[in-house]
Design a protein around this motif. Structure first.
Motif: not given
Ligand SMILES: [Zn+2]
Length: 386
Positions: A108, A111-112, A130-133, A135, A149-152
């Protein structure tokens, strides 16, 4: 189809090495008219099957084995969506464990995260952030899975694609071997890392594959064949350190970090040119041995392994190709399908029990002994050529 060490395939002049960028001299071998895909096709006829010819080089400066086969997005997509099944599931779990161990911190805090080439099975999900975005970047037009929701997802070929940076973690499972330039790929990975960041790469264990003379050690699918020492050397040039872990003779896991002033390592140099020549000679000698066994018999001929094993054998030897009736394989998903590049159909091993005295060819692979025993168990009159 031919695999030879007196290449006849035309080559582009003054080709730079994919790792050290020095000029490559003459190729060490060539693969001519090989199937663009290893395995089966769902299409009924082979009119759209593709065949490629390419040269194999061993860089005289850094030793990297590489080909001039070029990157084909369509083939890459199919190959990667095939990377499912037992060994690959275990590979994903172990790679996630290796990543957690190398991170050595609570997940956690990240971040990225960037994952290059996730295909249908992102390693990032196996790790469980649990927290990181996160890509993802891959060659397919859209993500082959639903995004959280945190995935791109970004469509593109790394390192050319525009991506967010800097990252705490960059993941790339079985991607670097497909890169047009290995140096540009690893440089791109390093450029996306924040200070203290970590990159985790997994590639095939090419040293094991070549030394064990696996027939799929060199294919049109892979452009770069780095051994661990060549990864170390490239990392040194790019200001990185690399730690390695070998996974079951299948893959080489690597943890890459920005270097903080350690002394460069002294490397042992494997003679990769000799390794490629030995591989070429072994394949040709094996095909000749199997042809000789065939010429002494008039029985039905069946080949095991609906993959490069039966493809290379039946395509390198018209004699075996013409006499083979079908191919047997243990993967039920392949039954009824056509072996890519051929007209041969795939059946279950059990089909052997109905033949009176079949000549069953079992090409060399890690599963050769197991398959030979399976054949004898199903038909005591079968003649096994291994
Ligand atoms: Zn080189």
């Amino acid at each position: 189809m031919n695999i030879r060490h007196e290449p006849r395939v035309p080559r582009s002049a003054a080709r730079p090495c994919s790792s050290c960028e020095m000029t490559l001299t003459a190729p060490v071998a060539a693969l001519e008219d090989v199937p663009a895909l290893l395995g089966c096709s769902q299409r009924a006829d082979r009119t759209t099957d593709q065949f490629v010819s390419f040269n194999v080089y061993a860089c005289p400066h850094c030793g990297l084995v590489q080909t001039d086969a070029g990157f084909d997005v369509e083939t890459y997509e199919i190959v990667h969506s095939h990377a499912v099944g037992g060994v690959w599931e275990e590979h994903r779990r172990q790679l996630a464990d290796f990543t957690r161990e190398q991170l050595g911190m609570r997940l956690d805090r990240l971040e990225r995260v960037l994952e290059i080439g996730p295909s249908v099975n992102p390693v990032a999900r196996e790790i469980g952030f649990t927290r990181a975005s996160v890509q993802y970047v891959d060659a397919m037009p859209k993500a082959p899975f639903d995004l959280g929701s945190r995935e791109e997802y970004v469509c593109g070929v790394f390192p050319a694609a525009a991506l967010k940076r800097p990252c705490d973690l960059v993941l790339a499972s079985h991607i670097a071997e497909h890169a047009e330039s290995l140096a540009a790929f690893v440089h791109g990975v390093a450029a996306h890392l924040k200070d203290g960041g970590l990159a985790i790469l997994s590639i095939p264990d090419f040293q094991e594959w070549l030394e064990r003379r696996y027939w799929n050690a060199i294919t049109s699918e892979h452009l770069n064949y780095p051994l661990s020492e060549q990864v170390d050397e490239l990392c040194e040039r790019l200001g990185l350190t690399a730690q390695h872990h070998r996974f079951r003779g299948h893959s080489l896991f690597m943890a890459l970090r920005h270097r903080a002033g350690q002394k460069p390592l002294v490397h042992q140099r494997v003679d990769t040119r000799a390794l490629v020549i030995g591989w070429v000679q072994d394949i040709n000698a094996t095909v000749a041995r199997m042809e000789a066994a065939l010429s002494r018999s008039t029985q039905s001929v069946v080949v095991t392994g609906a993959s490069h094993l039966a493809q290379y054998l039946t395509m390198m030897s018209p004699q075996v190709g013409q006499r083979a009736q079908f191919v047997v394989d243990n993967a039920t998903s392949k039954h009824g399908q056509r072996l890519y590049g051929t007209d041969l159909r795939v059946r279950a091993f059990e089909a052997l029990s109905a033949l009176p005295e079949p000549l069953v060819i079992v090409p060399p692979s890690p599963y050769q002994q197991e398959m030979a025993e399976q054949v004898r168990g199903l038909n005591q009159h079968a003649v096994v050529v291994a």
